[in-house]
Motif scaffolding. Sequence first.
Motif, short mmCIF file in Angstrom:
data_model
loop_
_atom_site.label_atom_id
_atom_site.label_comp_id
_atom_site.label_asym_id
_atom_site.label_seq_id
_atom_site.Cartn_x
_atom_site.Cartn_y
_atom_site.Cartn_z
N GLU A 77 0.82 -1.20 0.00
CA GLU A 77 0.00 0.00 0.00
C GLU A 77 0.86 1.26 0.00
O GLU A 77 0.52 2.26 -0.63
CB GLU A 77 -0.92 0.00 1.23
CG GLU A 77 -1.79 1.22 1.39
CD GLU A 77 -2.93 1.29 0.37
OE1 GLU A 77 -3.19 0.27 -0.31
OE2 GLU A 77 -3.56 2.35 0.26
N MET A 78 1.97 1.19 0.73
CA MET A 78 2.85 2.35 0.87
C MET A 78 3.29 2.91 -0.49
O MET A 78 3.57 4.11 -0.61
CB MET A 78 4.05 1.94 1.70
CG MET A 78 4.80 3.07 2.33
SD MET A 78 3.75 4.02 3.49
CE MET A 78 4.92 4.41 4.79
N LEU A 79 3.33 2.04 -1.50
CA LEU A 79 3.73 2.50 -2.84
C LEU A 79 2.81 3.59 -3.38
O LEU A 79 3.23 4.41 -4.21
CB LEU A 79 3.75 1.31 -3.80
CG LEU A 79 4.86 0.28 -3.57
CD1 LEU A 79 4.55 -1.03 -4.29
CD2 LEU A 79 6.20 0.84 -4.04
N LYS A 80 1.56 3.59 -2.93
CA LYS A 80 0.61 4.59 -3.41
C LYS A 80 1.04 6.02 -3.13
O LYS A 80 0.54 6.95 -3.76
CB LYS A 80 -0.78 4.36 -2.78
CG LYS A 80 -1.66 3.43 -3.56
CD LYS A 80 -3.02 3.30 -2.89
CE LYS A 80 -3.82 4.60 -2.90
NZ LYS A 80 -5.03 4.51 -2.04
N GLY A 81 1.96 6.19 -2.20
CA GLY A 81 2.45 7.53 -1.90
C GLY A 81 3.44 8.05 -2.93
O GLY A 81 3.80 9.23 -2.91
N GLU A 132 10.86 9.01 2.55
CA GLU A 132 10.27 8.29 3.68
C GLU A 132 9.66 6.97 3.22
O GLU A 132 9.78 5.94 3.90
CB GLU A 132 9.22 9.16 4.38
CG GLU A 132 9.80 10.33 5.16
CD GLU A 132 8.77 11.06 6.02
OE1 GLU A 132 9.15 12.07 6.64
OE2 GLU A 132 7.60 10.62 6.09
N ILE A 133 8.99 6.99 2.09
CA ILE A 133 8.33 5.78 1.58
C ILE A 133 9.37 4.73 1.19
O ILE A 133 9.26 3.56 1.56
CB ILE A 133 7.44 6.14 0.37
CG1 ILE A 133 6.20 6.88 0.86
CG2 ILE A 133 7.06 4.89 -0.43
CD1 ILE A 133 5.39 7.53 -0.26
N LEU A 137 4.93 7.27 8.13
CA LEU A 137 5.87 7.88 7.19
C LEU A 137 5.22 8.14 5.83
O LEU A 137 4.26 7.47 5.44
CB LEU A 137 7.10 6.98 7.01
CG LEU A 137 8.01 6.86 8.23
CD1 LEU A 137 9.19 5.96 7.94
CD2 LEU A 137 8.52 8.23 8.70
N GLY A 138 5.77 9.09 5.12
CA GLY A 138 5.38 9.32 3.74
C GLY A 138 3.92 9.71 3.55
O GLY A 138 3.33 9.35 2.54
N THR A 139 3.39 10.46 4.47
CA THR A 139 1.98 10.90 4.48
C THR A 139 1.00 9.72 4.62
O THR A 139 -0.21 9.88 4.42
CB THR A 139 1.58 11.72 3.21
OG1 THR A 139 1.37 10.83 2.12
CG2 THR A 139 2.64 12.76 2.84
N SER A 140 1.50 8.54 4.98
CA SER A 140 0.63 7.37 5.13
C SER A 140 -0.19 7.44 6.42
O SER A 140 0.09 8.24 7.31
CB SER A 140 1.45 6.10 5.12
OG SER A 140 2.20 5.98 6.31
#
Lengths: 228, 228, 228, 228
Positions: free
Chosen positions: A141-145, A209-210, B44-47
């Motif tokens: 999911e983190m990839l969506k950033g 960060e991502i 992190l990363g606006t998540s």
Amino acid sequence: MVIWSGLRKLCGRGHPSRMSGNFPEVAAKLAAIAQGFHARGWLLGTSGSLSAVVQREPLQLAMSPSGVDKGELRVDQMLAIDEQARIVNRDSGKPSDESLLHIRVVKERGAGAVLHTHSVWNTILSDLYAADGGVKIEGYEMLKGLQGVRTHEHSEWLPIVDNSQDMPSLAESIAQTLNEHKGAHGFLLRRHGLYSWGETLDEAKRHVEILEFLLETMGRTLHLRNAV
Amino acid sequence: MVIWSGLRKLCGRGHPSRMSGNFPEVAAKLAAIAQGFHARGWLLGTSGSLSAVVQREPLQLAMSPSGVDKGELRVDQMLAIDEQARIVNRDSGKPSDESLLHIRVVKERGAGAVLHTHSVWNTILSDLYAADGGVKIEGYEMLKGLQGVRTHEHSEWLPIVDNSQDMPSLAESIAQTLNEHKGAHGFLLRRHGLYSWGETLDEAKRHVEILEFLLETMGRTLHLRNAV
Amino acid sequence: MVIWSGLRKLCGRGHPSRMSGNFPEVAAKLAAIAQGFHARGWLLGTSGSLSAVVQREPLQLAMSPSGVDKGELRVDQMLAIDEQARIVNRDSGKPSDESLLHIRVVKERGAGAVLHTHSVWNTILSDLYAADGGVKIEGYEMLKGLQGVRTHEHSEWLPIVDNSQDMPSLAESIAQTLNEHKGAHGFLLRRHGLYSWGETLDEAKRHVEILEFLLETMGRTLHLRNAV
Amino acid sequence: MVIWSGLRKLCGRGHPSRMSGNFPEVAAKLAAIAQGFHARGWLLGTSGSLSAVVQREPLQLAMSPSGVDKGELRVDQMLAIDEQARIVNRDSGKPSDESLLHIRVVKERGAGAVLHTHSVWNTILSDLYAADGGVKIEGYEMLKGLQGVRTHEHSEWLPIVDNSQDMPSLAESIAQTLNEHKGAHGFLLRRHGLYSWGETLDEAKRHVEILEFLLETMGRTLHLRNAV
């Protein structure tokens, strides 16, 4: 506090006529990001570098200086450099050795900011996957950033470039890698660190960060393989 | 500082007549939690996303906006949304993509606050135990901090729901999961993150800290299997 | 700031005539330690407890309240309790469930302060070595920081006591364990946490930091067994 | 705040005529570094020690006192010692047990500052590689931050010296090791910790951050051997 107190001094010296009007603001933001990343252990030992475009024509970047403790980086230490990495706002100081790499990323990607970190996990994975030429990150999911990614069903290829001290040559390798991997949001230098970028400084910070999060997650997951 | 300085501005705009009186207080608390969790690397990363009920009839939630750096979240960026996830306190802004999930948890559990984190350990375990449909956590004193649990001899089932970008459908899956596991204090979205909640924001924060702690403890314990 | 601002309020209420004169100072120090340990992840989710003797005859302890976020613990929330764990400085509030354990440690060891943490590593090792009845820690320079230890060639036995919700019974088990291991500077409750203590609050804090450090070091060393 | 508030008091007592003029500044910097390293977990439990040369002829060092919490180290606690490790600026206080080691490093290397940390990773690797007599660190970009190193194609040998409580004897072992390894930027004491140094305090801090980073990177890499 440290950051803003330097602004007045900064604005009063250097070569103001050749500096973009938003340099002080950008420099302050870079210093704040540097302090935060240093606290996370991503810029230890004066490693890493940070830049942001303050003017496109002719190109001018706000750039962290070489050899400075990133946890104590002050705005009045920030450099403005041109596209040959020459300092344009001061009579002294030394830009980061890797300024040419920042400039190249800006040109190849049209980036507005470039951030380079040395974390434990990016160092480890840059070596572990070197023979593969990159790290494939998918299904998180983190990839969506990452800019332009709309679903976790995305496969991000984070290319790995061999490390070198020959900066013009390394800049060429990076340019070639970026052209081969048009969709990449960052790359690793082997046993060295991560580069990422963004249209804005906020986006570049988000990307770092991502990618740092995902590299740590993948590294720790490898530990657990076969454990369950 | 950042948090409180935004309160005055906030109170003076938007659609105050449709906002609950305690919105500013709740928004400030959400921003403080966001900053703390970001420092721990859980947002992190606006998540991630954070919400709290400010009014039940009709339902109104204070909600973190989409795409904002959680380490710098300001009170004046906080949104008030209704039960269709429409913004009611501002003319601009974008609620988190996952607002519908927050609203569903509030309705299913009668929760007063819902917190959603992306930590390295919750991401890893959400994948490692996906085939089991959940993570069984038992025998830890830390479990006593979960609402209604009186002894470490408790077995907590943390369900894992497959990730999806179809929010209405995902909300349905979550509702079904919550109904099947009435005692669950949270759930994982696979390769995505943790949701937990509480009657109050303090309770929700406590639950997140406890579940994050236990997931890290279990992950690190797996490393050591057969080591002694 | 938070800590000291509560002092004035605190001194003006409760049952001052029954409170030791140094209660405000001790309470402030306990709150500061709680905030620091919470930041390190050793007191997440309102877990753990902290106490210090403010008077010996009759015994009176400053004690952290039950169910409070240790990262936001305020001096005006601190309790003064007697040797039956009854609150003596306020008309409301609830002492930690484990107050009886603190009192017992104070009596058995003549301690001036007792600190109880829930860290990831102490939880893991308390389970991993449970069958051995304790953890043997030897040969580390860090051991020299334990009161009375003069060389790294010291062997510290950190006993492990089975966890229980029956506090009077658990207090007896602990007393027995402490009597069997007169030299121990702390003990573990299985899958629960660490207790350590000291003549002063500074010494107790030092002991916790040392034992947490050594447990983490031992846990990570186990990972590496056979790796080189 | 804590740091600077002690300066006035400090300057008004002790034996000012025998103290170097820059002692207050150096002491403040040492205290700030101590607080930062303590936050990273490198100086827990009053462990570790820090020094900087304030005068060469006769030799005088600013030195952290023994048994003090490094997270709360105040400038007015800092000691000035001569080359026999005798305190010259106060009538009370106790220098670190390892002052003789600091003095020896200063003499052998002409260092301007010496920093000694106890981290989890330096403790682990000091034991894991003890039979080899040292840790070989090579091929990392991070090495370029070590004084005099110009490329990542550098091989750093970090010698490991057996731990001992006999300080004069340990000082001799260290001197011998430093002579055998003229290029070393630090050394490990087995199951004890890291020493590094620099011409200036900034350089010593940079060296510690780099070596701690590399030891953690190598330790975590060992975990992953054969994993890919």
